[in-house]
Design an enzyme around this catalytic site. Structure first.
Site, PDB file in Angstrom:
ATOM      1  N   ASP A 178      45.341  33.915  49.964  1.00 36.44           N
ATOM      2  CA  ASP A 178      44.097  33.299  49.528  1.00 36.44           C
ATOM      3  C   ASP A 178      44.353  32.544  48.210  1.00 36.44           C
ATOM      4  OD1 ASP A 178      40.980  33.600  50.378  1.00 36.44           O
ATOM      5  OD2 ASP A 178      41.117  33.553  48.210  1.00 36.44           O
ATOM      6  N   TYR A 305      36.163  28.342  42.755  1.00 40.85           N
ATOM      7  CA  TYR A 305      35.981  27.343  43.812  1.00 40.85           C
ATOM      8  C   TYR A 305      35.493  26.028  43.205  1.00 40.85           C
ATOM      9  CZ  TYR A 305      36.504  30.920  47.419  1.00 40.85           C
ATOM     10  OH  TYR A 305      36.996  31.890  48.242  1.00 40.85           O
ATOM     11  N   HIS A 356      43.534  38.607  56.958  1.00 39.51           N
ATOM     12  CA  HIS A 356      43.552  37.882  55.701  1.00 39.51           C
ATOM     13  C   HIS A 356      43.972  38.750  54.521  1.00 39.51           C
ATOM     14  CE1 HIS A 356      42.260  34.663  53.014  1.00 39.51           C
ATOM     15  NE2 HIS A 356      41.528  35.527  52.326  1.00 39.51           N
TER      16      HIS A 356
END
Length: 379
Positions: A178, A305, A356
């Site tokens: 990630d 983000y 993930h």
């Protein structure tokens, strides 16, 4: 040189009482209109998990579990960085910085730190040992929250380079998934083959689709996964990359809001056969949520983000690179899609199971893969 100060997790009783009070006072929505998770985390499961969180979950026991690792805080570029630092007892151990992403935390690595640092206690070889450094990303967990813009992936990579040097490591490896994969990728491009970073390993590689006139089966599967993600699974990313502050009010004020925001992704992104507790225990799921709730990180974690989606253009990695491709990753990118970013791939492994949160879900597979890759770059 800046001080490296010992750190120990010690949450005040008042914070735990406040959490319990808020959980008991939750204002619940009506149930979903479907019989599955397609509208989000179902009301019944959310209420059950919240009830356990309030009255069954033992934070003090979980806190002690995390405190078995030596932890520290040091200031880098004006920001406090929290990290676990576990030195191996074996001479010649290789330094390794491992980095989490969103919605993860240092909790993701609690099952792999000990076998990485002391492999002989879990059937491994002393020559496979690592000194492990596991930082909390800026704005996450017990690291400081940036008060100004600028803390994107590249700046975090530079901070990790500084951290490893401050700890006395002149040569090291980097691993992550990630955001941790993006940070590790940026580290791999920092100094070229003569830099301090000797190699990187990622389990969610940066990619760009490359599809010819005749897409392979892997191409078609990855394109379908990307389309599904964009259509059904990327709303969190759009919100966090555009209006993280607005989102943060709800996540910081409501523990159930923070819980659901995170647990949905553990349902969607783990190899769990439809239920997150098939992949991880509810205590482990709540441990991770707690590192967001207790530190009020709903907005500050989301800002990564907002910061990085606008500015990040990573150069190709210039050091040897390994990739572990787990079957339930968000998008299982084919190797051909990754080679522009990683022209130095020396090991590509199709993993048999896992998703993930690789180290969290499949610690034994993760450890074996990391050992195998870095065996070739230690000298």
């Amino acid at each position: 040189m800046a001080e490296v100060a010992p750190f120990r997790i010690a949450i005040p009783d008042a914070d735990l009482l406040d959490l319990r009070r808020r959980l008991h006072a939750t204002r619940w929505p009506e149930p979903e209109c479907v019989d599955d998770w397609s509208q989000g985390v179902p009301l019944g499961y959310t209420r059950d998990l919240a009830a356990y969180w309030a009255d069954g979950y033992d934070w003090r026991a979980r806190e002690a579990l995390l405190n078995r690792f030596d932890q520290f805080v040091t200031e880098i570029d004006g920001l406090d960085i929290h990290f676990i630092h576990r030195r191996s007892p074996h001479p010649g151990a290789f330094p390794l910085v491992i980095t989490h992403g969103w919605p993860g935390s240092i909790v993701e690595f609690h099952k792999v730190i000990e076998p990485l640092t002391d492999p002989t206690r879990s059937g491994g070889r002393a020559e496979d040992a690592f000194h492990v450094v596991c930082p909390s990303l800026p704005g996450y967990g017990f690291s400081g929250k940036p008060a100004r813009t600028g803390w994107g992936v590249e700046r975090i990579a530079a901070a990790w380079e500084t951290l490893m040097g401050r700890l006395g490591y002149d040569r090291y490896g980097a691993q992550g998934g990630d955001w941790g994969a993006e940070v590790s990728t940026a580290i791999g491009g920092l100094g070229g083959p003569d830099g301090r970073c000797a190699a990187i390993h990622v389990n969610m590689p940066v990619f760009r689709p490359v599809v010819g006139a005749e897409p392979t089966a892997a191409d078609r599967a990855a394109l379908a996964a990307a389309e599904h993600y964009e259509r059904w699974d990327s709303g969190y990313s759009k919100q966090q990359s555009t209006r993280p502050q607005t989102l943060g009010y709800g996540l910081t004020d409501s523990p159930v809001g923070q819980l659901a925001w995170i647990i949905e992704k553990f349902w969607a992104w783990t190899d769990c056969d439809g239920h997150p507790e098939n992949a991880l225990s509810r205590d482990e799921l709540l441990d991770n949520v707690m590192l967001y709730w207790l530190t009020g990180s709903g907005a500050s974690s989301a800002r990564l983000y907002w910061q990085s989606f606008r500015t990040t253009t990573l150069p190709p990695v210039a050091v040897p690179c390994g990739v572990a491709s787990f079957p339930k990753e968000i998008v299982r990118a084919p190797r051909s899609w990754c080679e522009a970013q990683y022209p130095t791939i020396t090991r590509w492994t199709e993993m048999p199971r896992g998703g993930h949160f690789a180290a969290f879900e499949q610690p034994e597979l993760f450890v074996a893969e990391v050992r195998a890759f870095f065996a070739g770059v230690r000298v």
